[in-house]
Motif scaffolding. Structure first.
Motif, mmCIF file in Angstrom:
data_model
loop_
_atom_site.group_PDB
_atom_site.id
_atom_site.type_symbol
_atom_site.label_atom_id
_atom_site.label_comp_id
_atom_site.label_asym_id
_atom_site.label_seq_id
_atom_site.Cartn_x
_atom_site.Cartn_y
_atom_site.Cartn_z
ATOM 1 N N ARG A 15 3.503 8.597 -4.350
ATOM 2 C CA ARG A 15 3.687 9.835 -3.598
ATOM 3 C C ARG A 15 4.430 9.519 -2.298
ATOM 4 O O ARG A 15 4.718 8.363 -1.995
ATOM 5 N N GLY A 17 4.326 10.764 1.960
ATOM 6 C CA GLY A 17 3.520 11.561 2.866
ATOM 7 C C GLY A 17 3.730 11.253 4.325
ATOM 8 O O GLY A 17 4.534 10.401 4.700
ATOM 9 N N GLN A 72 0.825 15.201 1.916
ATOM 10 C CA GLN A 72 1.431 14.435 0.837
ATOM 11 C C GLN A 72 2.224 15.347 -0.101
ATOM 12 O O GLN A 72 1.829 16.482 -0.358
ATOM 13 N N MET A 111 3.604 6.336 -0.475
ATOM 14 C CA MET A 111 2.164 6.146 -0.631
ATOM 15 C C MET A 111 1.838 5.820 -2.084
ATOM 16 O O MET A 111 2.569 6.210 -2.994
ATOM 17 N N HIS A 113 -1.227 6.862 -4.317
ATOM 18 C CA HIS A 113 -2.329 7.821 -4.248
ATOM 19 C C HIS A 113 -3.316 7.575 -5.394
ATOM 20 O O HIS A 113 -2.916 7.429 -6.545
ATOM 21 N N TYR A 114 -4.600 7.537 -5.049
ATOM 22 C CA TYR A 114 -5.677 7.386 -6.029
ATOM 23 C C TYR A 114 -6.542 8.636 -5.989
ATOM 24 O O TYR A 114 -6.813 9.167 -4.923
ATOM 25 N N ALA A 115 -6.982 9.100 -7.142
ATOM 26 C CA ALA A 115 -7.873 10.261 -7.226
ATOM 27 C C ALA A 115 -8.771 10.123 -8.435
ATOM 28 O O ALA A 115 -8.399 9.513 -9.441
#
Length: 116
Positions: A15, A17, A72, A111, A113-115
């Motif tokens: 990503r 941001g 982001q 970035m 990004h972890y989710a």
């Protein structure tokens, strides 16, 4: 080395941001926070394609006139459409500008990004 057993229960993505730091005039924080909430609601209602995440990092007790944003997008190109500025960002700047003590400090970067 720590390894999570739940590695299949999260997603990872590249990503782009920003982290924004705003110094707010004394007594103007609540007004700025309300403007910010509206800005981020509009940002994620479809007006800003590929905006994926926004957080307001609330002021700390020892720095009550500083607020930070974490925002982001899917790509740098998506962020650049936001930062031209678009209509939503321009509305925010026009209304938030008089509430600020100084120019915003913006750090932008790629970035991971972890989710869940």
């Amino acid at each position: 080395r720590y390894r999570s057993r739940r590695t299949t229960h999260f997603r990872m993505a590249e990503r782009y941001g920003i982290i924004v730091t705003l110094k707010v005039k004394e007594g103007k924080m609540e007004e700025l926070l309300e403007l910010s909430k509206g800005h981020f609601l509009r940002q994620h209602d479809g007006r800003e394609p590929n905006a994926t995440l926004a957080s307001i990092v609330m002021p700390l007790p020892d720095d009550p006139n500083t607020v930070r944003f974490f925002e982001q997008w899917v790509s740098k190109e998506d962020y650049e459409l936001h930062s031209k500025p678009n209509e939503n960002l321009q509305f925010f700047f026009d209304n938030a500008g008089p509430l600020l003590d100084d120019a915003p400090v913006i750090v932008e970067a790629p970035m991971i990004h972890y989710a869940k």
